[in-house]
Design an enzyme around this catalytic site. Structure first.
Site, short mmCIF file in Angstrom:
data_model
loop_
_atom_site.label_atom_id
_atom_site.label_comp_id
_atom_site.label_asym_id
_atom_site.label_seq_id
_atom_site.Cartn_x
_atom_site.Cartn_y
_atom_site.Cartn_z
N ARG A 108 -2.42 6.68 -10.24
CA ARG A 108 -2.11 7.26 -8.93
C ARG A 108 -2.78 8.63 -8.72
NH1 ARG A 108 -0.79 3.06 -6.31
NH2 ARG A 108 -0.18 4.46 -4.63
N PHE A 127 0.67 4.22 -1.01
CA PHE A 127 0.12 5.49 -0.51
C PHE A 127 -0.33 5.36 0.94
CE2 PHE A 127 -3.91 7.87 0.20
CZ PHE A 127 -3.33 9.11 0.42
N LEU A 150 -15.66 9.41 -4.14
CA LEU A 150 -14.36 9.44 -4.82
C LEU A 150 -14.54 8.71 -6.15
CD1 LEU A 150 -11.25 9.55 -5.13
CD2 LEU A 150 -11.13 7.53 -3.66
N CYS A 151 -14.26 9.39 -7.23
CA CYS A 151 -14.49 8.77 -8.53
C CYS A 151 -13.51 9.32 -9.57
CB CYS A 151 -15.93 9.07 -8.99
SG CYS A 151 -16.37 8.24 -10.52
N TYR A 162 0.88 -1.19 0.00
CA TYR A 162 0.00 0.00 0.00
C TYR A 162 0.91 1.23 0.00
CZ TYR A 162 -4.15 -2.81 0.98
OH TYR A 162 -5.18 -3.71 0.91
N THR A 176 -16.05 4.88 4.00
CA THR A 176 -16.29 3.45 3.82
C THR A 176 -15.87 3.06 2.42
OG1 THR A 176 -18.55 3.96 3.16
CG2 THR A 176 -18.26 3.20 5.41
C1 LIG Z 1 -9.01 14.75 8.04
C2 LIG Z 1 -9.63 14.70 6.74
C3 LIG Z 1 -9.14 13.45 5.96
C4 LIG Z 1 -9.89 13.28 4.64
C5 LIG Z 1 -9.43 12.06 3.86
C6 LIG Z 1 -9.87 10.75 4.49
C7 LIG Z 1 -9.53 9.56 3.59
C8 LIG Z 1 -10.52 9.40 2.47
C9 LIG Z 1 -10.17 8.21 1.62
C10 LIG Z 1 -11.08 8.09 0.42
C11 LIG Z 1 -12.44 7.53 0.79
C12 LIG Z 1 -13.30 7.32 -0.41
C13 LIG Z 1 -14.64 6.74 -0.07
C14 LIG Z 1 -15.34 6.39 -1.36
O1 LIG Z 1 -15.75 7.23 -2.10
S1 LIG Z 1 -15.50 4.71 -1.73
C15 LIG Z 1 -15.96 4.69 -3.43
C16 LIG Z 1 -14.76 4.67 -4.30
N1 LIG Z 1 -15.11 4.87 -5.67
C17 LIG Z 1 -15.24 3.88 -6.57
O2 LIG Z 1 -15.05 2.71 -6.27
C18 LIG Z 1 -15.67 4.33 -7.96
C19 LIG Z 1 -15.04 3.52 -9.06
N2 LIG Z 1 -13.58 3.51 -8.91
C20 LIG Z 1 -12.80 4.60 -9.12
O3 LIG Z 1 -13.24 5.68 -9.46
C21 LIG Z 1 -11.30 4.38 -8.91
O4 LIG Z 1 -10.99 3.01 -9.04
C22 LIG Z 1 -10.82 4.89 -7.52
C23 LIG Z 1 -10.98 6.41 -7.45
C24 LIG Z 1 -11.57 4.24 -6.37
C25 LIG Z 1 -9.32 4.55 -7.35
O5 LIG Z 1 -8.60 5.05 -8.44
P1 LIG Z 1 -7.63 4.12 -9.31
O6 LIG Z 1 -8.24 2.78 -9.38
O7 LIG Z 1 -7.35 4.81 -10.59
O8 LIG Z 1 -6.30 4.02 -8.42
P2 LIG Z 1 -5.06 5.04 -8.40
O9 LIG Z 1 -3.96 4.50 -9.24
O10 LIG Z 1 -5.48 6.42 -8.70
O11 LIG Z 1 -4.64 4.96 -6.86
C26 LIG Z 1 -4.33 3.76 -6.25
C27 LIG Z 1 -4.34 3.98 -4.76
O12 LIG Z 1 -5.69 4.30 -4.33
C28 LIG Z 1 -6.09 3.38 -3.32
N3 LIG Z 1 -7.53 3.19 -3.40
C29 LIG Z 1 -8.22 2.49 -4.31
N4 LIG Z 1 -9.54 2.55 -4.07
C30 LIG Z 1 -9.69 3.30 -2.96
C31 LIG Z 1 -10.79 3.73 -2.21
N5 LIG Z 1 -12.05 3.37 -2.51
N6 LIG Z 1 -10.60 4.51 -1.13
C32 LIG Z 1 -9.35 4.89 -0.78
N7 LIG Z 1 -8.24 4.50 -1.46
C33 LIG Z 1 -8.41 3.72 -2.54
C34 LIG Z 1 -5.32 2.12 -3.64
O13 LIG Z 1 -5.27 1.25 -2.51
C35 LIG Z 1 -3.97 2.70 -4.01
O14 LIG Z 1 -3.27 3.10 -2.85
P3 LIG Z 1 -2.07 2.15 -2.29
O15 LIG Z 1 -2.63 0.74 -2.25
O16 LIG Z 1 -0.94 2.25 -3.24
O17 LIG Z 1 -1.73 2.68 -0.92
#
Ligand SMILES: CCCCCCCCCCCCCC(=O)SCCNC(=O)CCNC(=O)[C@H](O)C(C)(C)COP(=O)(O)OP(=O)(O)OC[C@H]1O[C@@H](n2cnc3c(N)ncnc32)[C@H](O)[C@@H]1OP(=O)(O)O
Length: 466
Positions: free
Chosen positions: A199, A58, A189-190, A56, A223
């Protein structure tokens, strides 16, 4: 997604047993050896998603628990953020793309978010269904009390101006055991399908984090269906067919081996009318009673929102003069003699697009918040169970009348007490709950050692995420 109870193939493989061989002693023994933390956080049941911490790239840099960190820790933030050190400007994006703050009060801009999600948001593993959140739903979810425009973050392609990515947050007062966090709830997140695996997600997450920090919000709840480091809880999806034939047509509910369509239709048949005396739609005059009942009921759970009156109005009360179509339905039970509100329940609507079928969409009701005074007085679990079963049976009847095809619920709150009796079937999906910058001991997700609904333990989760 399906409504058949099956052992997750990844877990079966991990345990060295044949897929679905739930009865074998070998499987039972192996399951007993899994750590409670793994079960509670879903890592055991979702081996197909779990990676080593090191992979992971990130998430290992973020203030979140590492896998396997031991339970019984003192709960609190991972780090204290120095506001002075929070960058005043967003981080760089690759050439050709730029940050935008979306104005969701503007019909065109919210429609752009809708279009992005419509084409690119969450799908099931087999890419048969995709969540289709309506514009009205997005207004409800993203313009909730205290919302901030800065937390509706988009990425546009500079040349075409097309919106290609989005992430959002809304404020939430979240109680985790005995502490209340002023946190954000991150959702939607989309990333456009053509920009996947580049990334960009970490860049979006860092940007929403920066914008939360700038507003002195240091924690978040989110979630996801995927396993990330590290869930504080894992709940499981359950589905209750309302229109079995349609669900079968679209491939959501397969015909169980040895059954016939007419048996399935009969199994899910519901009475025409609700049974609870005094049940009626919630009105403005019920707001204070519902707030009071809900606040007390949510005390039962380890993690739950602390609602204000304004939030109850926003999340639960549909205003008939609203230009938006209705997305949430709330009902109260008014005691015919005392005229007090003794119970309430609610559900909301999300349609899912059906990819490649004669039916274009499935209309799903999702169980939302509920409460009953039975739990607030001395009671046995059997009494609470009985009351919740009658309320949820009425919710199913109402949802059927409102032309929903399926009623979905997670194993959170006290749902374990009625899911099976009300003929909900276990789905393949899990929903993992995460906290950002907050260490917390695991919270029960309502499933037991066999990933089955845990009627004895129920769940400590009292937050329903959209
Ligand atoms: C204090 C305030 C803090 C605020 C922030 C709090 C945190 C919020 C966190 C977000 C909460 C969101 C809640 C919701 O909306 S959950 C709904 C998520 N959306 C979808 O599933 C829609 C369809 N999928 C997509 O749009 C993409 O596949 C997404 C955007 C999900 C990833 O894009 P892509 O597939 O092109 O990947 P990448 O190359 O850019 O990036 C890869 C990195 O991203 C990590 N990854 C993958 N999926 C998720 C996920 N669902 N939450 C967090 N991280 C995720 C993954 O382990 C890897 O990191 P690492 O394994 O290398 O470490």
């Amino acid at each position: 997604m399906s409504d058949l109870l099956s052992l997750n193939p990844a877990l079966a493989q991990q345990l060295g047993v044949a897929d679905g061989d739930l009865s074998s002693k070998q499987a039972t023994d192996a399951l007993k050896k899994l750590s409670l933390e793994d079960i509670m956080t879903g890592l055991a049941a979702n081996g197909k998603n779990a990676k080593d911490m090191a992979s992971y790239k990130f998430w290992q840099t973020q203030p979140v628990p590492k896998f396997g960190e031991k339970a019984e820790i003192e709960e609190g933030p991972f780090k204290i953020v120095d506001l002075e050190k929070v960058p005043k400007e967003p981080g760089p994006l690759v050439d050709g793309f730029e940050w935008v703050t979306m104005d969701l009060t503007n019909d065109e801009e919210i429609k752009e978010v809708f279009d992005l999600l419509y084409g690119h948001y969450v799908e099931d593993n087999e890419a048969m269904f995709r969540f289709n959140y309506s514009v009205s739903f997005l207004r409800w979810a993203l313009l909730s009390p205290g919302w901030s425009k800065e937390w509706h973050v988009g990425v546009r392609a500079s040349a075409s101006r097309k919106l290609v990515a989005f992430i959002s947050a809304v404020p939430i007062a979240l109680r985790v055991r005995n502490k209340v966090l002023h946190a954000s709830e991150v959702n939607f997140l989309c990333i456009h399908k053509k920009l996947r695996s580049k990334r960009l997600a970490p860049v979006l997450i860092k940007e929403i984090t920066r914008r939360c920090y700038l507003q002195k919000i240091w924690q978040a709840i989110y979630t996801a269906g995927v396993v990330l480091p590290t869930p504080v809880s894992t709940t499981r999806y359950y589905h209750r067919s309302l229109d079995w034939q349609k669900l079968n047509d679209v491939g959501f509910s397969p015909l169980p081996h040895g059954s016939k369509p007419q048996y399935q239709i009969l199994k899910y048949k519901l009475p025409n009318n609700t049974a609870t005396k005094g049940l009626r739609p919630m009105e403005e005059k019920d707001v204070d009673a519902v707030l009071d009942l809900l606040q007390k009921y949510l005390q039962r759970f380890d993690m739950a929102p602390v609602f204000t009156r304004e939030e109850v109005v926003h999340w639960l009360l549909y205003k008939k003069d609203s230009p938006d179509e209705q997305v949430a339905w709330s009902y109260v039970v008014e005691d015919p003699t005392t005229k007090t509100i003794t119970d309430f329940f609610s559900f909301y609507c999300i349609e899912s697009s059906v990819i490649n079928s004669k039916h274009t969409s499935i209309r799903a009701a999702y169980l939302y918040y509920y409460a009953t005074t039975v739990a607030l007085q001395p009671h046995t679990q059997a009494q609470l169970k009985e009351r919740l079963n009658s309320l949820v049976n009425d919710a199913l009847i109402l949802a059927k009348k409102l032309k929903f095809d399926v009623f979905n619920a997670l194993t959170l709150m006290d749902n374990a007490l009625f899911l099976e009796q009300q003929k909900f079937g276990a789905g393949d999906g899990q929903l993992h709950y995460y906290l950002y910058n907050y260490k917390a001991n695991p919270i029960a997700g309502g499933v037991d050692h066999m990933n089955r609904v845990d009627e004895k333990g129920c769940s400590g989760i009292g937050v329903v995420m959209l």
